[in-house]
Design an enzyme around this catalytic site. Structure first.
Site, PDB file in Angstrom:
ATOM      1  CG  ASP A 118      23.901 -27.325  19.096  1.00  0.00           C
ATOM      2  OD1 ASP A 118      23.898 -27.338  20.357  1.00  0.00           O
ATOM      3  OD2 ASP A 118      22.858 -27.354  18.422  1.00  0.00           O
ATOM      4  CE  LYS A 122      17.115 -30.936  27.143  1.00  0.00           C
ATOM      5  NZ  LYS A 122      15.761 -31.261  26.623  1.00  0.00           N
ATOM      6  CG  ASP A 154      29.705 -19.018  23.929  1.00  0.00           C
ATOM      7  OD1 ASP A 154      29.632 -19.920  23.068  1.00  0.00           O
ATOM      8  OD2 ASP A 154      28.703 -18.562  24.511  1.00  0.00           O
ATOM      9  CB  THR A 191      33.062 -16.973  14.435  1.00  0.00           C
ATOM     10  OG1 THR A 191      32.488 -16.914  15.745  1.00  0.00           O
ATOM     11  CG2 THR A 191      34.214 -17.969  14.421  1.00  0.00           C
ATOM     12  CE1 TYR A 193      25.274 -17.661  17.031  1.00  0.00           C
ATOM     13  CE2 TYR A 193      26.410 -19.090  15.470  1.00  0.00           C
ATOM     14  CZ  TYR A 193      25.242 -18.621  16.040  1.00  0.00           C
ATOM     15  OH  TYR A 193      24.026 -19.114  15.601  1.00  0.00           O
ATOM     16  CD  GLU A 194      36.366 -15.315  18.610  1.00  0.00           C
ATOM     17  OE1 GLU A 194      37.410 -15.016  19.208  1.00  0.00           O
ATOM     18  OE2 GLU A 194      36.343 -16.000  17.551  1.00  0.00           O
TER      19      GLU A 194
END
Length: 212
Positions: A118, A122, A154, A191, A193-194
């Protein structure tokens, strides 16, 4: 990330103690007791659905692996992969990665993998990033001397922050790629996500750093 509730997840995890270690603190300093072979131990903090860690374990049978994931509804997917593949050098922990020193002693771990963590974009949330200095200290307390962190993302902002954080902590930068999938790096295991991000054209960043 919005998680789908899986009320059956806890029962499934509990029913496979040979794969999911329920009381990891009892193995602190003695993880060799968990695996069939005594060999270097690599961990992934935030293992998600487990594609990376299961493929790594299959590709490198001479290394023991532990995938660490906080969310029950996510790690059950990693458990499915592990059951299907029956990989003896891989175990899973359904615990909070912020408490690593409760489960691992100094020198238990040779390498830490951080994949698509993650980014907490912010500024006020910087301390939650897994490459923040407090986490780097946490990893140092469980790694062998000259242990390594391998990091992929990423998110350019997180990567830039991480490189600075590594440098300020005094880590040695051994490898860096600003576009992994268009580099000469061999043996990359993606992964979930990758794969998703790269198919959308996102650039993948990767680096390896070492404590000294």
């Amino acid at each position: 990330m919005r998680l789908r509730n899986k009320p059956w997840a806890r029962e499934m995890l509990d029913s496979h103690p040979q794969h999911v270690i329920s009381s990891p603190e009892q193995y602190k300093g003695n993880w060799k007791a968990v695996f069939e072979k005594e060999q270097p131990l690599h961990i992934e903090v935030g293992t998600g659905k487990g594609r990376f860690i299961t493929e790594m374990a299959k590709a490198h049978p001479d290394i023991n692996y532990i995938g660490i994931e906080l969310y029950e509804s996510v790690i059950v997917s990693a458990l499915d992969r592990l059951i299907a593949a029956d990989i003896p050098n891989l175990k899973l922990l359904n615990v909070n990665g912020e408490k690593l020193t409760e489960y691992f002693a100094k020198g238990d771990v040779s390498r830490v993998y951080l994949n698509f963590s993650d980014p907490w974009p912010k500024t006020r949330h910087a301390k939650r990033r897994l490459t923040y200095k407090s986490f780097l200290k946490l990893y140092e307390e469980i790694l062998v001397d000259n242990g390594e962190i391998h990091f992929k993302t990423d998110n350019q902002g997180l990567f830039e922050f991480s490189l600075m954080s590594f440098s300020e902590y005094g880590l040695l930068l051994k490898y860096v790629s600003l576009d992994l999938h268009n580099s000469d790096f061999e043996g990359n295991i993606m992964t979930e996500y990758e794969e998703k991000f790269s198919q959308k054209g996102s650039r993948i960043y990767r680096c390896e750093v070492q404590y000294r």
